[in-house]
Enzyme design. Structure first.
Site, PDB file in Angstrom:
ATOM      1  CG  ASN A  17      14.151 -74.836 -63.679  1.00  0.00           C
ATOM      2  OD1 ASN A  17      13.139 -74.809 -64.359  1.00  0.00           O
ATOM      3  ND2 ASN A  17      14.952 -73.812 -63.564  1.00  0.00           N
ATOM      4  CG  HIS A 103      20.231 -69.884 -71.100  1.00  0.00           C
ATOM      5  ND1 HIS A 103      21.319 -69.734 -70.268  1.00  0.00           N
ATOM      6  CD2 HIS A 103      20.071 -68.689 -71.722  1.00  0.00           C
ATOM      7  CE1 HIS A 103      21.800 -68.508 -70.388  1.00  0.00           C
ATOM      8  NE2 HIS A 103      21.048 -67.849 -71.256  1.00  0.00           N
TER       9      HIS A 103
END
Ligand code: GRF
Length: 217
Positions: A17, A103
């Site tokens: 990420n 998440h």
């Protein structure tokens, strides 16, 4: 013209990420990753930071708010990208509505203490739901509970394993996180919660996630 938003990224793992964010912000006049802070000395994300020429450090005690706030420096926005430690309350208060987390599920379901990595996708498949996805939310004193900013769904497929589902969710994460970061930077990281609502004709077009957002303004 919005001034450049300095961003600190908190990591604990591989850093895919972080890489998606570095790639998306390359040459951006809106935001720049100015530091990477890790809870673990062996996080693969540290090598990605070094390759990108971004200063990186490892926390001696991730539970110490003073050390954490000092490590975050002049960051205007803090991004938790695969960060596995709870943020100490003193740091949450300091960065209220300026600290976000990604998440790999559709919160508030499948979140909370211990809900990270493979375990999340195992629970999703065991529950029988047919839609999973990714969520970006503000960080508060509890794991995965802060106000939601944006979500994008990922249909569960027959025969999915935790690995196959995780891979498709991660693909969406790598688009959703940079999108939200640029949206917040564009708005000057407002001190009131931002919510982005899915827009456009479909969630998936030609087998590709078709991320598009509007908001309640
Ligand atoms: C991602 O699914 C992220 O949502 C979760 O940890 C996974 C690994 O992230 N918190 P990364 O490759 O370290 O960015």
């Amino acid at each position: 013209m919005q001034p450049l938003t300095p961003i600190a990224v908190l990591v604990s793992g591989a850093g895919t990420n972080l890489q998606a964010l570095l790639d998306a912000l390359r040459g951006s006049s809106l935001a720049r990753v100015t530091r990477v802070v890790s809870s673990r000395p062996d996080a693969g994300a540290l090598e990605r930071a070094r390759s990108a020429g971004v200063p990186a450090c490892v926390l001696a005690d991730p539970g110490d708010p003073t050390e954490l706030v000092a490590a975050l420096g002049d960051a205007e926005l803090v991004v938790l990208a695969g960060y596995l430690r709870r943020i100490p309350p003193g740091a949450v208060v300091r960065f209220r509505l300026r600290m976000i987390n990604i998440h790999p599920a559709l919160l508030p379901a499948f979140g909370g203490p211990g809900m990270y990595g493979r375990r999340v996708h195992e629970r999703v498949l065991a529950s029988g739901v047919t839609l999973s996805g990714a969520t970006v939310h503000y960080v508060d004193e509890e794991y995965d509970r802060g106000p939601i900013i944006a979500q994008w769904p990922v249909p569960v497929r027959a025969g999915d394993t935790p690995e196959s589902l995780a891979a498709r969710v991660l693909e969406v994460e790598h688009r959703l996180l940079p999108f939200v970061v640029l949206e917040l930077a564009q708005r000057g990281v407002p001190r009131t919660p931002v919510r982005l609502f899915a827009a456009g004709p479909a969630f998936v077009i030609d087998d590709q996630p078709a991320l598009r957002f509007g908001d309640a303004r």
